[in-house]
Design a protein around this motif. Structure first.
Motif, short mmCIF file in Angstrom:
data_model
loop_
_atom_site.label_atom_id
_atom_site.label_comp_id
_atom_site.label_asym_id
_atom_site.label_seq_id
_atom_site.Cartn_x
_atom_site.Cartn_y
_atom_site.Cartn_z
N GLU A 1 47.82 40.47 30.56
CA GLU A 1 48.39 40.20 29.24
C GLU A 1 47.39 39.36 28.46
O GLU A 1 46.76 38.46 29.01
CB GLU A 1 49.71 39.46 29.40
CG GLU A 1 50.47 39.34 28.10
CD GLU A 1 51.87 38.77 28.29
OE1 GLU A 1 52.46 38.37 27.27
OE2 GLU A 1 52.37 38.71 29.43
N VAL A 2 47.25 39.66 27.17
CA VAL A 2 46.31 38.94 26.32
C VAL A 2 47.01 38.46 25.05
O VAL A 2 48.08 38.96 24.69
CB VAL A 2 45.08 39.81 25.94
CG1 VAL A 2 44.25 40.15 27.17
CG2 VAL A 2 45.50 41.06 25.20
N ARG A 3 46.38 37.50 24.39
CA ARG A 3 46.81 37.04 23.08
C ARG A 3 45.68 37.31 22.11
O ARG A 3 44.50 37.09 22.44
CB ARG A 3 47.10 35.54 23.10
CG ARG A 3 48.32 35.19 23.93
CD ARG A 3 48.62 33.74 23.88
NE ARG A 3 47.50 33.03 24.52
CZ ARG A 3 47.44 31.73 24.72
NH1 ARG A 3 48.40 30.96 24.30
NH2 ARG A 3 46.41 31.18 25.31
N VAL A 4 46.02 37.79 20.93
CA VAL A 4 45.04 38.08 19.89
C VAL A 4 45.32 37.16 18.71
O VAL A 4 46.47 37.04 18.26
CB VAL A 4 45.14 39.56 19.44
CG1 VAL A 4 44.19 39.83 18.28
CG2 VAL A 4 44.84 40.49 20.61
N PHE A 5 44.28 36.48 18.23
CA PHE A 5 44.40 35.56 17.11
C PHE A 5 43.55 36.04 15.95
O PHE A 5 42.37 36.36 16.12
CB PHE A 5 43.91 34.16 17.52
CG PHE A 5 44.67 33.57 18.67
CD1 PHE A 5 45.87 32.91 18.47
CD2 PHE A 5 44.18 33.68 19.96
CE1 PHE A 5 46.57 32.38 19.53
CE2 PHE A 5 44.86 33.14 21.03
CZ PHE A 5 46.07 32.48 20.82
N PRO B 1 50.94 42.13 24.21
CA PRO B 1 49.94 43.16 24.52
C PRO B 1 49.30 42.97 25.90
O PRO B 1 49.09 41.84 26.34
CB PRO B 1 48.90 43.00 23.41
CG PRO B 1 49.10 41.63 22.87
CD PRO B 1 50.53 41.27 23.11
N ARG B 2 49.02 44.08 26.56
CA ARG B 2 48.38 44.08 27.88
C ARG B 2 47.21 45.06 27.86
O ARG B 2 47.25 46.08 27.19
CB ARG B 2 49.34 44.55 28.96
CG ARG B 2 50.43 43.58 29.28
CD ARG B 2 51.21 44.05 30.52
NE ARG B 2 52.15 43.05 30.89
CZ ARG B 2 51.86 42.00 31.65
NH1 ARG B 2 50.65 41.85 32.12
NH2 ARG B 2 52.77 41.11 31.94
N LEU B 3 46.22 44.74 28.67
CA LEU B 3 45.13 45.69 28.90
C LEU B 3 45.69 46.81 29.77
O LEU B 3 46.55 46.57 30.64
CB LEU B 3 43.96 44.99 29.60
CG LEU B 3 43.34 43.80 28.85
CD1 LEU B 3 42.21 43.20 29.67
CD2 LEU B 3 42.86 44.19 27.48
N GLY B 4 45.23 48.01 29.55
CA GLY B 4 45.72 49.15 30.32
C GLY B 4 45.20 49.15 31.74
O GLY B 4 44.44 48.26 32.16
N THR C 1 39.85 36.58 17.83
CA THR C 1 39.74 35.89 19.10
C THR C 1 40.78 36.47 20.06
O THR C 1 41.93 36.65 19.68
CB THR C 1 39.99 34.37 18.94
OG1 THR C 1 39.06 33.87 17.98
CG2 THR C 1 39.80 33.63 20.26
N VAL C 2 40.37 36.74 21.29
CA VAL C 2 41.27 37.28 22.31
C VAL C 2 41.17 36.40 23.54
O VAL C 2 40.07 36.04 23.97
CB VAL C 2 40.90 38.74 22.67
CG1 VAL C 2 41.85 39.29 23.73
CG2 VAL C 2 40.91 39.62 21.43
N GLU C 3 42.33 36.04 24.09
CA GLU C 3 42.39 35.22 25.30
C GLU C 3 43.34 35.85 26.29
O GLU C 3 44.30 36.52 25.91
CB GLU C 3 42.91 33.81 24.97
CG GLU C 3 42.05 33.02 24.07
CD GLU C 3 42.65 31.67 23.75
OE1 GLU C 3 41.92 30.83 23.21
OE2 GLU C 3 43.83 31.42 24.04
N TYR C 4 43.09 35.58 27.56
CA TYR C 4 44.07 35.96 28.57
C TYR C 4 45.30 35.08 28.38
O TYR C 4 45.20 33.93 28.02
CB TYR C 4 43.53 35.73 29.98
CG TYR C 4 42.56 36.79 30.43
CD1 TYR C 4 41.24 36.46 30.73
CD2 TYR C 4 42.94 38.10 30.58
CE1 TYR C 4 40.34 37.42 31.15
CE2 TYR C 4 42.05 39.07 31.01
CZ TYR C 4 40.76 38.73 31.29
OH TYR C 4 39.88 39.68 31.70
N GLN C 5 46.47 35.67 28.64
CA GLN C 5 47.73 34.95 28.51
C GLN C 5 47.91 34.04 29.70
O GLN C 5 47.58 34.28 30.78
CB GLN C 5 48.89 35.96 28.42
CG GLN C 5 50.22 35.38 28.28
CD GLN C 5 50.47 34.71 26.94
OE1 GLN C 5 49.82 35.02 25.96
NE2 GLN C 5 51.36 33.78 26.91
#
Length: 169
Positions: A100-104, A132-135, A165-169
């Motif tokens: 799972e990721v977070r997009v800013f 959102p998650r990576l496939g 910016t994208v980070e792992y959740q």
């Protein structure tokens, strides 16, 4: 009316990948409880840049909006659509499969023309769902759009950088 070519760059800033501290675990040889997300850095690639197309503005100015889901361009105020291709920004994120990721995205970004004119992009949004998650292939592709606020005082090509910016959740 002034002619504006609103073909601006929306480039990605370096991504930030959160990772769990590898030195903070048990010292007795037990498992640390980390996961692979710390071992797989995130990578962000811009597939297409956000492009608002070409418009003309009157003295009152207005807005040009690109919907991230449909890709539709809408103009408001004293703005005339002169055609050209309006394109949502498209980003590919690669990393740990299933993570799972977070997009800013920023609240607003100021753009400049070669002649010193300014315009502001607001309302930046993606077509992503709430979590959102990576496939399973470790990839996530999403689109983004926003609203460009222009005044009628100067024409030109407006360009700027929109940090993603994208980070792992």
């Amino acid at each position: 009316m002034r002619l504006l070519s609103l073909i601006f760059l929306c480039l990605v800033a370096p991504s930030a990948a959160s990772a769990q501290c590898m030195l903070c675990g048990k010292q007795d040889g037990g498992t640390i409880g980390t996961n692979r997300k710390a071992e797989t850095p995130l990578r962000i690639d811009i597939e297409t840049q956000l492009d608002m197309g070409r418009v003309a503005t009157g003295a009152g100015g207005g807005e040009v909006e690109i919907d991230p889901v449909t890709g539709a361009r809408r103009v408001r105020g004293d703005v005339r659509d002169l055609g050209g291709f309006a394109v949502t920004g498209t980003v590919t994120v690669s990393g740990e499969p299933g993570a799972e990721v977070r997009v800013f995205l920023p609240v607003s970004v100021d753009l400049e023309s070669g002649s010193g004119g300014t315009a502001r992009v607001t309302g930046l949004a993606t077509d992503l769902g709430a979590a959102p998650r990576l496939g399973s292939d470790g990839r996530l592709v999403f689109r983004f759009g926003g609203r460009l606020q222009v005044n009628g005082t100067s024409g030109g090509d407006y360009r700027g950088r929109i940090p993603v910016t994208v980070e792992y959740q």
